[in-house]
Design a protein around this motif. Structure first.
Motif, PDB file in Angstrom:
ATOM      1  N   LEU A   1       0.874  -1.160   0.000  1.00  0.00           N
ATOM      2  CA  LEU A   1       0.000   0.000   0.000  1.00  0.00           C
ATOM      3  C   LEU A   1       0.916   1.215   0.000  1.00  0.00           C
ATOM      4  O   LEU A   1       1.725   1.398   0.920  1.00  0.00           O
TER       5      LEU A   1
ATOM      6  N   GLU B   1       0.752   5.231  -0.185  1.00  0.00           N
ATOM      7  CA  GLU B   1      -0.171   6.351  -0.169  1.00  0.00           C
ATOM      8  C   GLU B   1       0.486   7.624   0.349  1.00  0.00           C
ATOM      9  O   GLU B   1       1.426   7.569   1.135  1.00  0.00           O
ATOM     10  N   HIS B   2      -0.040   8.742  -0.161  1.00  0.00           N
ATOM     11  CA  HIS B   2       0.433  10.072   0.224  1.00  0.00           C
ATOM     12  C   HIS B   2       1.933  10.242  -0.021  1.00  0.00           C
ATOM     13  O   HIS B   2       2.630  10.838   0.790  1.00  0.00           O
TER      14      HIS B   2
ATOM     15  N   VAL C   1      -1.468  -1.022  -4.295  1.00  0.00           N
ATOM     16  CA  VAL C   1      -2.514  -0.008  -4.250  1.00  0.00           C
ATOM     17  C   VAL C   1      -1.775   1.311  -4.058  1.00  0.00           C
ATOM     18  O   VAL C   1      -1.068   1.489  -3.067  1.00  0.00           O
TER      19      VAL C   1
ATOM     20  N   ARG D   1      -2.323   5.244  -3.759  1.00  0.00           N
ATOM     21  CA  ARG D   1      -3.436   6.141  -3.473  1.00  0.00           C
ATOM     22  C   ARG D   1      -2.943   7.535  -3.069  1.00  0.00           C
ATOM     23  O   ARG D   1      -2.038   7.667  -2.243  1.00  0.00           O
ATOM     24  N   ASP D   2      -3.565   8.550  -3.661  1.00  0.00           N
ATOM     25  CA  ASP D   2      -3.283   9.949  -3.313  1.00  0.00           C
ATOM     26  C   ASP D   2      -1.802  10.294  -3.423  1.00  0.00           C
ATOM     27  O   ASP D   2      -1.236  10.949  -2.548  1.00  0.00           O
ATOM     28  N   CYS D   3      -1.165   9.866  -4.511  1.00  0.00           N
ATOM     29  CA  CYS D   3       0.254  10.139  -4.727  1.00  0.00           C
ATOM     30  C   CYS D   3       0.433  11.149  -5.862  1.00  0.00           C
ATOM     31  O   CYS D   3      -0.457  11.325  -6.695  1.00  0.00           O
TER      32      CYS D   3
ATOM     33  N   MET E   1      -4.535   2.313  -9.011  1.00  0.00           N
ATOM     34  CA  MET E   1      -4.091   3.679  -8.729  1.00  0.00           C
ATOM     35  C   MET E   1      -5.323   4.551  -8.533  1.00  0.00           C
ATOM     36  O   MET E   1      -6.172   4.641  -9.415  1.00  0.00           O
ATOM     37  N   LEU E   2      -5.411   5.179  -7.362  1.00  0.00           N
ATOM     38  CA  LEU E   2      -6.568   5.981  -7.004  1.00  0.00           C
ATOM     39  C   LEU E   2      -6.151   7.412  -6.673  1.00  0.00           C
ATOM     40  O   LEU E   2      -5.245   7.623  -5.852  1.00  0.00           O
ATOM     41  N   ARG E   3      -6.805   8.364  -7.284  1.00  0.00           N
ATOM     42  CA  ARG E   3      -6.606   9.785  -7.000  1.00  0.00           C
ATOM     43  C   ARG E   3      -5.138  10.217  -7.059  1.00  0.00           C
ATOM     44  O   ARG E   3      -4.683  11.012  -6.240  1.00  0.00           O
ATOM     45  N   CYS E   4      -4.409   9.698  -8.029  1.00  0.00           N
ATOM     46  CA  CYS E   4      -3.000  10.089  -8.205  1.00  0.00           C
ATOM     47  C   CYS E   4      -2.928  11.191  -9.265  1.00  0.00           C
ATOM     48  O   CYS E   4      -3.698  11.215 -10.207  1.00  0.00           O
TER      49      CYS E   4
END
Length: 76
Positions: A14, A16-17, A40, A42-44, A67-70
């Motif tokens: 995971l 993220e950020h 996963v 996320r938000d990168c 990939m979510l909200r990258c």
């Protein structure tokens, strides 16, 4: 060398950020390179990463990334 920022081999991390900026890889995936992995991401943020192919990210083999909200910009 692939994966200037992060390289995943047969794993499912995971991520993220994270901010991937100004990474270089002679082959593939300057920011993120994954082989037989299912990360996963996320938000990168991916910016100004340079590689022979897939400047921001490169997935190969049996990889199944999500990939979510990258935000990806200016990667070569």
């Amino acid at each position: 060398v692939p994966g200037g920022g992060v390289r995943c081999l047969e794993s499912s991390p995971l991520i993220e950020h994270c901010i991937f900026v100004d990474n270089y890889a002679g082959n593939h995936g300057a920011g993120l390179h994954c082989r037989n992995s299912s990360p996963v991401v996320r938000d990168c943020i991916f910016r100004e990463n340079r590689a022979g192919s897939g400047g921001a990210a490169w997935f190969e083999g049996r990889s199944e990334p999500l990939m979510l909200r990258c935000d990806v910009r200016n990667d070569i």
